[in-house]
Write a protein that holds these residues in place. Sequence first.
Motif, PDB file in Angstrom:
ATOM      1  N   ALA A 158       0.829  -1.212   0.000  1.00  0.00           N
ATOM      2  CA  ALA A 158       0.000   0.000   0.000  1.00  0.00           C
ATOM      3  C   ALA A 158       0.860   1.257   0.000  1.00  0.00           C
ATOM      4  N   LEU A 159       1.949   1.238   0.745  1.00  0.00           N
ATOM      5  CA  LEU A 159       2.837   2.404   0.785  1.00  0.00           C
ATOM      6  C   LEU A 159       3.504   2.622  -0.575  1.00  0.00           C
ATOM      7  N   HIS A 160       3.897   1.533  -1.226  1.00  0.00           N
ATOM      8  CA  HIS A 160       4.447   1.648  -2.585  1.00  0.00           C
ATOM      9  C   HIS A 160       3.406   2.268  -3.519  1.00  0.00           C
ATOM     10  N   ALA A 161       2.176   1.791  -3.437  1.00  0.00           N
ATOM     11  CA  ALA A 161       1.107   2.305  -4.301  1.00  0.00           C
ATOM     12  C   ALA A 161       0.858   3.784  -4.032  1.00  0.00           C
ATOM     13  N   LEU A 162       0.915   4.173  -2.772  1.00  0.00           N
ATOM     14  CA  LEU A 162       0.702   5.579  -2.424  1.00  0.00           C
ATOM     15  C   LEU A 162       1.800   6.447  -3.022  1.00  0.00           C
ATOM     16  N   CYS A 163       3.055   5.999  -2.923  1.00  0.00           N
ATOM     17  CA  CYS A 163       4.173   6.744  -3.510  1.00  0.00           C
ATOM     18  C   CYS A 163       4.003   6.911  -5.013  1.00  0.00           C
ATOM     19  N   GLU A 164       3.574   5.830  -5.672  1.00  0.00           N
ATOM     20  CA  GLU A 164       3.419   5.878  -7.128  1.00  0.00           C
ATOM     21  C   GLU A 164       2.313   6.830  -7.563  1.00  0.00           C
ATOM     22  N   ALA A 165       1.302   6.981  -6.702  1.00  0.00           N
ATOM     23  CA  ALA A 165       0.110   7.743  -7.092  1.00  0.00           C
ATOM     24  C   ALA A 165       0.204   9.222  -6.778  1.00  0.00           C
TER      25      ALA A 165
END
Length: 376
Positions: free
Chosen positions: A70-77
């Motif tokens: 989820a943290l990776h996805a947040l960074c990407e978004a």
Amino acid sequence: MTDPSPAQVAKRLKPNDTIGIIGGGQLGRLLAMAAAKLGFRTIVLEPHKDCPAAQVCNDQIVAAYDDEEALHALCEACQVVTYEFENVPLDAARWLENRVPLFPPAKALAMSQDRLEEKRGLQDMGMDVARFCAVRSVEELAQGLQDFGQGVLKTCRFGYDGKGQHVFRGDFDTSQRVLAAVLDSLIPQGSKAAEYGCVLEELVPFDREFSIIGTRGQDGAVQCYPAAVNVHENGILRSSSVGQSILDDGLAANGQRQVEQLLHGLNYVGTVGVEFFAVGDTCLVNEMAPRVHNTGHWTVEACGTSQFEQHIRAIAGLPLGSVDLLCELCEMENLLGDESDGAFDFLQDPHVYVTLYGKVEARAGRKMGHITRLYK
């Protein structure tokens, strides 16, 4: 001040850029609404579906706050990430901070998560606090109470709205059995006082409680809102009042000076709430919250720029807005539990504004919304 890491040097956001918000409560909801006003998109990381913030933002990542994917996805978004509560897992915040601009900085989060470290940090920055001592044993608690006479024992971590604390006032029992029982009642089951930690603060005979909301931009510019005088019931904020005759000018100026010290001392970006005790002609810092704050909700209707828009402006690299009061007096009152059932009745008064948070379950003491009255 320490220089920010490369990831923390954010450029000015553009319309339709995305802001990540960790936490899906009412503060996240109001931040998302303020971001939308300025043309930004928002995505919230929150484990509960249909949370208050998710109802008004563009997207939600349904996961734990420390979930790696989820943290990776947040960074990407996102182009920048912020948070709406101070119990964000610190490891997660530091991980994010190395990859994407995170405002306020993780060191502000770390200081706010430990009441003992918070008191020490405030003192180090030249701010005034009541006397305090660390408590990890019955013996340290007994010694502190002997030194202070009366005090408030608080868990170093967690606890809010009056939870996680015990007040010693008047004629209280200082026997080892009683003090041990108090410590045990505050420490989570299975933990030890020596590991978990408490702090004993001297019980200050204050005249009133007040707070100041301040914001620091990426360029170091600072704006502080007028001081709000607050009333608490059972440890929960009941109301905040703001106006020219509400608080002595000297106290307000002293408080504002200390807020500015805090913002610059932490190289802070974003909005902070600082609560004070007024004791005669002096003011002592009670606590700080590295986020927008319940005692600043009145700014939405009573100021040219709300605390929520001000926070978005700061983390987006935009100029800060006006904090001038647009009325002579305003009062904000929280709607707790089933008080929200009659919220729309307040709309009969043209000077009252109603804000509900979209929470489904109304529990006793739970903040379901608030009303703001303006007197011009």
